[in-house]
Scaffold this active site. Structure first.
Site, PDB file in Angstrom:
ATOM      1  N   ILE A   1     -28.069  25.751 -24.405  1.00 23.78           N
ATOM      2  CA  ILE A   1     -27.434  24.781 -23.540  1.00 23.78           C
ATOM      3  C   ILE A   1     -27.182  25.112 -22.291  1.00 23.78           C
ATOM      4  CG2 ILE A   1     -25.861  22.205 -23.440  1.00 23.78           C
ATOM      5  CD1 ILE A   1     -25.413  23.255 -26.158  1.00 23.78           C
TER       6      ILE A   1
ATOM      7  N   CYS B   1     -28.908  34.147 -23.013  1.00 22.41           N
ATOM      8  CA  CYS B   1     -26.654  34.108 -22.657  1.00 22.41           C
ATOM      9  C   CYS B   1     -27.002  35.009 -22.977  1.00 22.41           C
ATOM     10  CB  CYS B   1     -26.848  33.220 -24.241  1.00 22.41           C
ATOM     11  SG  CYS B   1     -28.044  31.777 -23.785  1.00 22.41           S
TER      12      CYS B   1
END
Length: 228
Positions: A150, A180
């Site tokens: 996300i 990430c």
């Protein structure tokens, strides 16, 4: 009503960015409705605003695109469903943290339709699944893999960028980055979990979950043979 667009084929990343920029501008002027845009990209890496150079471990592997979305390095490629969300966060309470939580809940609700338990973890962005069949972590905790990422950006309270769910990507393609910025955990996909699902299956599940989470009914899905 939120317009729902599904593009066939592979959409270039800069092409997608330009289209989102134009759509956000049109939403701001009232000339276009909110939009969910479902795409697949060719293999590539994107760098969010918090990306660090050390996390790009194989810079020659695929094209790398700097972007102003939040987050660090992310992989996109065939077999991964990317859902770009152009929604009016201002009209939805102006609560960015809550909006991100709703995106997480949307992913989790979508995965639940396939009996996959998606979870969030403090300090780790994205959605995770526990892998009891794998070796435990060095700290003795059950192994977990990331199944969805996300990252969003806001312009005058209109969101863009969004979420990605691993349906059946080549998981080896993640090896060129530290996804990430998290190196202690792996990545997985629905097919890797033993679920022979298609992109269409996931798209239908995303649509079913949308109104439940966001309280907005999507328009009848529109499939675009030519990318918007």
């Amino acid at each position: 009503m939120v317009e729902w667009i599904t593009s066939s084929g592979l959409t270039g990343f800069r092409e997608a960015e330009a289209w989102m920029e134009a759509r956000v501008a049109a939403i701001l002027t009232g000339d276009a409705a909110e939009c969910i845009w479902l795409v697949e990209h060719p293999p590539l890496y994107t760098a969010g605003t918090s990306a660090t150079e050390a996390d790009l471990t194989d810079p020659e592997r695929f094209d790398v695109f700097a972007t102003k979305r939040g987050g660090q390095y992310t992989y996109h490629g065939p077999g991964q469903r990317v859902a770009y969300v152009m929604l009016d966060v201002g009209a939805r309470g102006r609560d960015v943290r809550r909006f991100v939580q709703e995106l997480e809940e949307w992913v989790i609700s979508t995965l639940a339709q396939f009996n996959v338990t998606g979870e969030i973890r403090e300090g780790r962005v994205g959605v995770w699944v526990t892998r009891p069949e794998k070796e435990k972590t060095p700290t003795g905790h059950p192994a977990e893999d990331k199944i969805a990422a996300i990252g969003i950006r806001l312009r005058k309270w209109i969101s863009f960028h969004g979420i990605s769910i691993n349906v059946e990507p080549d998981l080896a393609h993640f090896d060129g980055i530290v996804p990430c910025g998290i190196s202690d955990y792996g990545v997985t996909s629905l097919v890797d979990l033993g679920l022979p699902l298609t992109m269409d299956d996931v798209d239908i599940a995303l649509q079913r979950s949308f109104a439940e989470i966001f309280g907005t009914v999507p328009k009848a899905p529109q499939t675009s043979v030519q990318r918007p």
